[in-house]
Design a protein around this motif. Structure first.
Motif, PDB file in Angstrom:
ATOM      1  N   ILE A 115      16.157  26.791   0.695  1.00  0.00           N
ATOM      2  CA  ILE A 115      17.100  26.468   1.766  1.00  0.00           C
ATOM      3  C   ILE A 115      16.462  26.662   3.144  1.00  0.00           C
ATOM      4  O   ILE A 115      16.700  25.887   4.059  1.00  0.00           O
ATOM      5  N   SER A 116      15.624  27.699   3.302  1.00  0.00           N
ATOM      6  CA  SER A 116      15.062  27.976   4.627  1.00  0.00           C
ATOM      7  C   SER A 116      14.019  26.945   5.037  1.00  0.00           C
ATOM      8  O   SER A 116      13.942  26.543   6.209  1.00  0.00           O
ATOM      9  N   ARG A 117      13.210  26.493   4.076  1.00  0.00           N
ATOM     10  CA  ARG A 117      12.163  25.508   4.362  1.00  0.00           C
ATOM     11  C   ARG A 117      12.525  24.101   3.883  1.00  0.00           C
ATOM     12  O   ARG A 117      12.265  23.115   4.566  1.00  0.00           O
TER      13      ARG A 117
ATOM     14  N   LEU B 175      14.453  17.006  15.412  1.00  0.00           N
ATOM     15  CA  LEU B 175      14.539  18.316  14.776  1.00  0.00           C
ATOM     16  C   LEU B 175      13.481  19.241  15.363  1.00  0.00           C
ATOM     17  O   LEU B 175      12.353  18.825  15.610  1.00  0.00           O
ATOM     18  N   GLY B 176      13.847  20.497  15.574  1.00  0.00           N
ATOM     19  CA  GLY B 176      12.914  21.489  16.095  1.00  0.00           C
ATOM     20  C   GLY B 176      12.382  22.384  14.997  1.00  0.00           C
ATOM     21  O   GLY B 176      12.304  21.986  13.827  1.00  0.00           O
ATOM     22  N   TRP B 177      12.026  23.595  15.379  1.00  0.00           N
ATOM     23  CA  TRP B 177      11.394  24.522  14.446  1.00  0.00           C
ATOM     24  C   TRP B 177      12.270  24.802  13.232  1.00  0.00           C
ATOM     25  O   TRP B 177      11.779  24.933  12.113  1.00  0.00           O
ATOM     26  N   CYS B 178      13.576  24.906  13.435  1.00  0.00           N
ATOM     27  CA  CYS B 178      14.488  25.246  12.330  1.00  0.00           C
ATOM     28  C   CYS B 178      14.701  24.081  11.373  1.00  0.00           C
ATOM     29  O   CYS B 178      15.232  24.263  10.276  1.00  0.00           O
ATOM     30  N   ARG B 179      14.349  22.864  11.803  1.00  0.00           N
ATOM     31  CA  ARG B 179      14.474  21.651  10.982  1.00  0.00           C
ATOM     32  C   ARG B 179      15.912  21.292  10.671  1.00  0.00           C
ATOM     33  O   ARG B 179      16.203  20.630   9.654  1.00  0.00           O
ATOM     34  N   MET B 180      16.842  21.673  11.519  1.00  0.00           N
ATOM     35  CA  MET B 180      18.253  21.462  11.256  1.00  0.00           C
ATOM     36  C   MET B 180      18.942  20.752  12.422  1.00  0.00           C
ATOM     37  O   MET B 180      18.579  20.958  13.589  1.00  0.00           O
ATOM     38  N   PRO B 181      19.981  19.945  12.118  1.00  0.00           N
ATOM     39  CA  PRO B 181      20.835  19.415  13.183  1.00  0.00           C
ATOM     40  C   PRO B 181      21.741  20.526  13.716  1.00  0.00           C
ATOM     41  O   PRO B 181      21.683  21.665  13.238  1.00  0.00           O
ATOM     42  N   TRP B 182      22.587  20.199  14.678  1.00  0.00           N
ATOM     43  CA  TRP B 182      23.482  21.208  15.244  1.00  0.00           C
ATOM     44  C   TRP B 182      24.551  21.639  14.242  1.00  0.00           C
ATOM     45  O   TRP B 182      24.894  22.809  14.169  1.00  0.00           O
TER      46      TRP B 182
ATOM     47  N   PHE C 121      25.160  31.670   2.979  1.00  0.00           N
ATOM     48  CA  PHE C 121      23.735  31.384   3.166  1.00  0.00           C
ATOM     49  C   PHE C 121      23.583  30.042   3.886  1.00  0.00           C
ATOM     50  O   PHE C 121      23.967  29.002   3.349  1.00  0.00           O
ATOM     51  N   PHE C 122      23.005  30.088   5.088  1.00  0.00           N
ATOM     52  CA  PHE C 122      22.788  28.876   5.866  1.00  0.00           C
ATOM     53  C   PHE C 122      21.383  28.332   5.628  1.00  0.00           C
ATOM     54  O   PHE C 122      20.439  29.083   5.371  1.00  0.00           O
ATOM     55  N   SER C 123      21.250  27.023   5.733  1.00  0.00           N
ATOM     56  CA  SER C 123      19.954  26.359   5.539  1.00  0.00           C
ATOM     57  C   SER C 123      19.153  26.376   6.829  1.00  0.00           C
ATOM     58  O   SER C 123      19.705  26.520   7.914  1.00  0.00           O
ATOM     59  N   GLY C 124      17.826  26.183   6.679  1.00  0.00           N
ATOM     60  CA  GLY C 124      16.956  26.236   7.842  1.00  0.00           C
ATOM     61  C   GLY C 124      16.702  27.660   8.274  1.00  0.00           C
ATOM     62  O   GLY C 124      17.366  28.601   7.820  1.00  0.00           O
ATOM     63  N   CYS C 125      15.728  27.849   9.161  1.00  0.00           N
ATOM     64  CA  CYS C 125      15.399  29.184   9.647  1.00  0.00           C
ATOM     65  C   CYS C 125      14.514  29.058  10.876  1.00  0.00           C
ATOM     66  O   CYS C 125      13.748  28.101  11.004  1.00  0.00           O
TER      67      CYS C 125
ATOM     68  N   LEU D  71      26.703  36.660   7.363  1.00  0.00           N
ATOM     69  CA  LEU D  71      26.130  35.377   7.772  1.00  0.00           C
ATOM     70  C   LEU D  71      24.609  35.472   7.715  1.00  0.00           C
ATOM     71  O   LEU D  71      23.998  36.226   8.473  1.00  0.00           O
ATOM     72  N   VAL D  72      23.987  34.704   6.816  1.00  0.00           N
ATOM     73  CA  VAL D  72      22.550  34.803   6.574  1.00  0.00           C
ATOM     74  C   VAL D  72      21.817  33.664   7.288  1.00  0.00           C
ATOM     75  O   VAL D  72      22.089  32.489   7.049  1.00  0.00           O
ATOM     76  N   THR D  73      20.888  34.014   8.163  1.00  0.00           N
ATOM     77  CA  THR D  73      20.116  33.103   9.028  1.00  0.00           C
ATOM     78  C   THR D  73      21.023  32.105   9.759  1.00  0.00           C
ATOM     79  O   THR D  73      20.898  30.893   9.590  1.00  0.00           O
ATOM     80  N   PRO D  74      21.908  32.604  10.624  1.00  0.00           N
ATOM     81  CA  PRO D  74      22.861  31.716  11.294  1.00  0.00           C
ATOM     82  C   PRO D  74      22.480  31.272  12.706  1.00  0.00           C
ATOM     83  O   PRO D  74      23.159  30.420  13.285  1.00  0.00           O
ATOM     84  N   THR D  75      21.413  31.813  13.294  1.00  0.00           N
ATOM     85  CA  THR D  75      21.184  31.684  14.731  1.00  0.00           C
ATOM     86  C   THR D  75      21.105  30.238  15.203  1.00  0.00           C
ATOM     87  O   THR D  75      21.661  29.893  16.261  1.00  0.00           O
ATOM     88  N   HIS D  76      20.428  29.367  14.480  1.00  0.00           N
ATOM     89  CA  HIS D  76      20.255  27.990  14.926  1.00  0.00           C
ATOM     90  C   HIS D  76      21.548  27.181  14.876  1.00  0.00           C
ATOM     91  O   HIS D  76      21.580  26.042  15.350  1.00  0.00           O
ATOM     92  N   PHE D  77      22.615  27.779  14.339  1.00  0.00           N
ATOM     93  CA  PHE D  77      23.928  27.136  14.315  1.00  0.00           C
ATOM     94  C   PHE D  77      24.935  27.877  15.196  1.00  0.00           C
ATOM     95  O   PHE D  77      26.143  27.797  14.973  1.00  0.00           O
ATOM     96  N   LEU D  78      24.449  28.608  16.171  1.00  0.00           N
ATOM     97  CA  LEU D  78      25.292  29.542  16.922  1.00  0.00           C
ATOM     98  C   LEU D  78      26.564  28.929  17.509  1.00  0.00           C
ATOM     99  O   LEU D  78      27.629  29.549  17.403  1.00  0.00           O
ATOM    100  N   PRO D  79      26.539  27.758  18.156  1.00  0.00           N
ATOM    101  CA  PRO D  79      27.794  27.255  18.738  1.00  0.00           C
ATOM    102  C   PRO D  79      28.927  27.149  17.723  1.00  0.00           C
ATOM    103  O   PRO D  79      30.066  27.550  17.996  1.00  0.00           O
ATOM    104  N   THR D  80      28.630  26.628  16.531  1.00  0.00           N
ATOM    105  CA  THR D  80      29.665  26.513  15.504  1.00  0.00           C
ATOM    106  C   THR D  80      30.023  27.871  14.933  1.00  0.00           C
ATOM    107  O   THR D  80      31.196  28.141  14.624  1.00  0.00           O
TER     108      THR D  80
END
Length: 314
Positions: free
Chosen positions: A76-78, A25-32, A60-64, A107-116
């Motif tokens: 959700i963000s942290r 996991l990176g800065w966003c703490r989320m899988p793909w 609302f997406f989780s992680g940030c 779409l709220v805080t979606p960047t770390h999930f961009l491919p999907t």
């Protein structure tokens, strides 16, 4: 696995495909695979986003990519609360929200999930797509969204490197966010409203929430917007809704561990009204209330996953 460089942190880690899969996991703490915590009609955005009838179809997406210490969505963000969804799940969620009368898909805080996210936006939706983010975005990443996003809703949180580092651990925030906002404006051009409904059809709304004790930084944000955009180009939203949340509420950042005072807000609002900025929004005093923080209880996500699984078994 693919190394992730979607956000300005450039972690370069090989994120796991989903919860429990191999990876880092990176800065966003989320899988793909995206994790979402709520999907519902939202009435508390700017009037040209929420409207007066249906509301904004907000996911609302989780992680940030920022992890701000005062985040109102910190659970959700942290903390990562939410449920994993696929592109097909998201597409069903969009259709359900539009069926409920959503004026747009937000779409709220979606960047770390961009491919999907990109896959979920094909084919084009019948309502505008709102990209609601903290402003800390890579231009190269945003370019992948060209033609798929009609409305950008970024924050411009800080000018001060010191504040950006202390509260968001992103010393380069201002330079990065202003470059991102210029790219957003390049994509959308000047904002356009539907004359009959008052709803925003395309454009950029730059948000700034005043932090306690950070009034001079807020004024510098206003100066930058005024110097870089003329009347009719972007909308500016001055937010007074700050209440201590996240780590700020826990006493680790005592200087922002209190609500914004009326005097502080009035000083910044007066500065805004004296600036050349003509287009935008301010908030009423009652907006600084935790009752306006949504319940991240799986609304709209849980139901869609149940439908998805039922369809698979039938």
């Amino acid at each position: 696995m693919t190394k992730c460089t979607l956000c300005p942190h450039d972690c370069g880690v090989e994120r796991p495909e989903s919860d429990g899969a191999p990876g880092t996991l990176g800065w966003c703490r989320m899988p793909w695979r995206p994790r979402a915590a709520r999907a519902a009609l939202h009435q508390w955005e700017e009037p040209c986003i929420s409207g007066t009838t249906g509301g904004s179809g907000t996911v609302f997406f989780s992680g940030c990519t920022l992890q701000c210490v005062f985040c109102q969505n910190s659970e959700i963000s942290r903390d990562g609360k939410g449920r994993e969804v696929t592109a097909a799940d998201l597409r069903r969620i969009y259709r359900e929200l539009i069926g409920q009368g959503a004026h747009n898909i937000n779409l709220v805080t979606p960047t770390h999930f961009l491919p999907t996210i990109l896959a979920s936006l094909e084919p084009k939706l019948p309502v505008p797509v709102v990209y609601n983010c903290g402003g800390y975005e890579k231009v190269e990443t945003l370019r992948q969204l060209e033609g798929k996003v009609q409305i950008y809703l970024p924050d411009l949180k800080y000018v001060s490197e010191e504040a950006a580092w202390r509260y968001s651990h992103a010393k380069d925030y201002f330079a990065t966010a202003t470059s991102a906002i210029r790219e957003m404006f390049r994509q959308t051009g000047p904002y356009a409203m539907d004359e009959e409904t008052g709803l925003l059809k395309k454009g950029v709304i730059i948000r700034h929430m005043i932090l306690p004790g950070q009034l001079e930084d807020s004024k510098k944000v206003i100066d930058w917007v005024a110097e870089n955009f003329g009347p009719g180009q972007v909308l500016f939203s001055l937010m007074r809704q700050y209440v201590p949340c996240g780590l700020a509420k826990q006493g680790q950042y005592p200087e922002i561990g209190r609500p914004l005072s009326e005097e502080e807000y009035q000083e910044v609002e007066d500065y805004l009204f004296q600036s050349p900025i003509e287009d935008g929004f301010v908030q009423e005093a009652g907006s600084a209330d935790s009752q306006f923080i949504p319940a991240f209880d799986g609304t709209g996500v849980k139901e869609q996953l149940t439908i998805s699984r039922r369809q698979c078994y039938n």
